[in-house]
Design an enzyme around this catalytic site. Structure first.
Site, PDB file in Angstrom:
ATOM      1  CG  HIS A  44      59.665   0.600  17.281  1.00 41.57           C
ATOM      2  ND1 HIS A  44      59.307  -0.133  18.392  1.00 41.57           N
ATOM      3  CD2 HIS A  44      60.046  -0.305  16.349  1.00 41.57           C
ATOM      4  CE1 HIS A  44      59.450  -1.418  18.140  1.00 41.57           C
ATOM      5  NE2 HIS A  44      59.906  -1.553  16.899  1.00 41.57           N
ATOM      6  CE  LYS A  91      57.971 -10.932  15.446  1.00 40.06           C
ATOM      7  NZ  LYS A  91      58.461  -9.547  15.507  1.00 40.06           N
ATOM      8  NE  ARG A 138      66.797  -4.373  15.794  1.00 37.44           N
ATOM      9  CZ  ARG A 138      66.030  -5.315  16.277  1.00 37.44           C
ATOM     10  NH1 ARG A 138      65.478  -5.175  17.443  1.00 37.44           N
ATOM     11  NH2 ARG A 138      65.809  -6.430  15.617  1.00 37.44           N
ATOM     12  CB  SER A 164      59.458  -5.335  20.906  1.00 38.53           C
ATOM     13  OG  SER A 164      59.241  -4.115  20.232  1.00 38.53           O
TER      14      SER A 164
END
Length: 167
Positions: free
Chosen positions: A19, A43, A92, A130
């Site tokens: 990040h 989430k 990514r 994460s």
């Protein structure tokens, strides 16, 4: 001349060096960058919103044109509120692209004036998520090379606290 404002949105639960790579590179491209923590209803956060904001603020304090904020609701509404013309999203891997394309298409439908820019994460961070960071930290693994020091400390403290509560 108009000031260029970009938003780097995410749940940042917790913020990683991947990040930070995107945030730092964005800070060199725009006059002002807002790292914006979104409350994703899909989430459940490991860290509270307040904890995430504090962790991010510490991690980006060396970047004078970066601001840290929180929003709920539609990202395009938040962008409009702060005058942001761009959303910066990190990619990514190819697997991220389909989801990101859906988000971008919906945001474009909601507000055609806001552009989404994709930035490839530095290869050394392309495997980091994460979720993976939390899993490794949960079992005492070394996360020092993939998260800022303050996040490493916060993860250890949080897991120690949870372990004590289980006793």
């Amino acid at each position: 001349m108009n000031k260029t404002i970009a938003v780097v949105p995410g749940s940042f639960d917790p913020i990683t060096k991947g990040h930070l790579d995107i945030i730092q590179r964005s800070s060199g491209l725009f006059d002002e960058v807002h790292v914006s923590v979104l409350n994703n209803s899909k989430k459940t956060g490991f860290f509270s919103i307040e904890e995430r904001l504090a962790l991010i603020e510490e991690a980006v304090k060396h970047l004078p044109n970066v601001k840290v904020d929180y929003f709920s609701g539609l990202l395009v509404d938040f962008c409009e509120k702060i005058g942001a013309q761009q959303i910066v999203r990190g990619l990514r891997a190819v697997s991220d692209f389909e989801y990101e394309m859906q988000l971008t298409s919906m945001n474009k439908k909601l507000n055609d004036d806001i552009e989404t820019l994709y930035m490839m994460t530095n290869n050394q961070y392309s495997f980091i998520s994460s979720s993976m960071v939390k899993e490794v930290a949960k079992y005492g693994g070394d996360v020092s090379s993939i998260v800022p020091k303050n996040v490493e400390v916060a993860l250890k403290e949080k897991y120690q606290q949870l372990a004590e509560e289980e006793k």
